[in-house]
Design an enzyme around this catalytic site. Structure first.
Site: not given
Length: 394
Positions: A85, A107, A377
């Site tokens: 991210k 969010e 991830s």
């Protein structure tokens, strides 16, 4: 991508008129700066010296032996903040700063995007607020504490299903009211154009590194690349570099939850009854919805995959048969967490463990010389409370 933010028939811009100026401003800024030398130099420096890129491509000795093919992990879990991210968060936050915004909102579901956004805001000296469903706040308390420590305000969302979909709703309301000073840092390849393209652009570094690394190690491309898919940013991030290589199978893995037949899942493609074309949060794509078109509340053991829609580019890749989409259940995911932890000493995020779970099934069709790259991830620190509860640790 053709037309205005379209991937085939998917994507587009479906927002209120009050948001159109902000969306258009963002599109112009992205097109202006994405190849700007100064912007690229500053972002590349941050990714290298702050995030720790390139992340390693790790060969799994024990897991490869156990599954009967060559398994590599693209280690986004080793990036600063613990997940992929941060690549997008820094890119968007820097872009927002370039166009004069002083406040960032976002969010978050699993909390990793919230942490990455709070981190980027702290690094670049910007005000930050995060919207998060109360169910996700409860199961991701560690990440809530991290966001608060980084200086972000965490706003609980207690409406609807109290998860990611509802957090996005509140973030969009905030953006509508504060567009002059505020940038909405959307965390996945979702939302109105230019978000799906912009997020994919900032995440494409994953695939570019993977290609260079696997060719250096194996002198050939992988047989398959496997990645979990919620909105789908980590998957698009690694898929994009290999789209023209038809010999590389691209596999996205959705959250099968308690099973497709139970209706308690987040598998937009696998559930032919509930998953169909619709519009959610500004984009046209596949969405879980009831027969009246009402958005269906999803379920997944992983907060980051617990979302009703999938990125529009994924919908198009499925139509083109360039990528295939499978699912893994909560039970299979927990088994995958244990397997990777005990075979390789790597604790994966519950989201990433969906990709490992499918690879276990995929390996039964693989030959010894076949290569599978899993996009790991994120790391599992944030999920230890859930894992401990599921495995009945004392």
């Amino acid at each position: 991508m053709k037309d205005k933010g379209r991937f085939g028939r998917y994507g587009g811009i479906y927002v209120p008129e009050t948001l159109m100026p902000a969306v258009e401003e963002l599109e112009k800024a992205f097109n202006r700066y994405k190849n700007n030398k100064k912007f690229k130099k500053e972002l590349d420096h941050l990714l290298k010296e702050y995030v720790g890129r390139p992340t390693p491509l790790t060969f799994c000795t024990s897991l490869s032996k156990k599954l009967g093919c060559k398994i590599y992990l693209k280690r986004e879990d080793l990036a600063h903040t613990g997940a992929h991210k941060i690549n997008n968060a820094l890119g968007q936050a820097l872009l927002a700063k370039y166009i004069g915004k002083t406040r960032i909102i976002a969010e978050t579901g699993a909390g990793q995007h919230g942490v990455a956004t709070a981190t980027a805001a702290a690094k670049l000296g910007m005000e930050c607020e995060i919207y998060m469903g109360t169910i996700d706040i409860e199961r991701q308390k560690l990440n809530v504490f991290r966001m608060q420590l980084l200086g972000a305000k965490v706003n609980p969302v207690n409406t609807g299903g109290k998860t990611l979909k509802d957090a996005i709703n509140d973030a969009l309301r905030d953006w509508t009211a504060n567009v002059q000073t505020t940038h909405y840092l959307l965390g996945s390849v979702l939302g109105p154009h230019p978000y799906p393209e912009m997020v994919a652009h900032f995440q494409s570094i994953i695939g570019k590194e993977t290609r260079e690394q696997i060719l250096k190690i194996e002198n050939r491309l992988p047989t398959a690349i496997v990645a979990c898919v919620g909105g789908g940013s980590n998957a698009i991030g690694i898929f994009r570099e290999f789209l023209k290589d038809k010999e590389v199978n691209l596999i996205g893995v959705e959250a099968g939850g308690l099973g497709i037949k139970t209706g308690k899942h987040a598998a937009r493609f696998a559930d032919e009854k509930l998953g169909r074309l619709g519009i959610l949060h500004g984009t046209m794509t596949y969405i879980l919805q009831d027969k009246f078109g009402q958005i269906y509340n999803t379920h997944s053991i992983s907060a980051g995959l617990d979302y009703s829609a999938i990125g529009p580019e994924h919908s198009n890749l499925r139509d083109l048969k360039r990528a295939q989409y499978e699912f893994a259940t909560d039970k299979e995911t927990m088994e995958a967490v244990q397997l990777l932890s005990q075979e390789e000493g790597i604790i994966p995020a519950l989201e990433s463990a969906h990709a490992i779970a499918h690879t276990i099934k995929l390996s039964k069709k693989m030959k010894k010389e076949d290569i599978v790259v899993i996009n790991l991830s994120g790391r599992g620190d944030k999920d230890m409370t859930t894992i401990a509860k599921e495995l009945k640790f004392k």
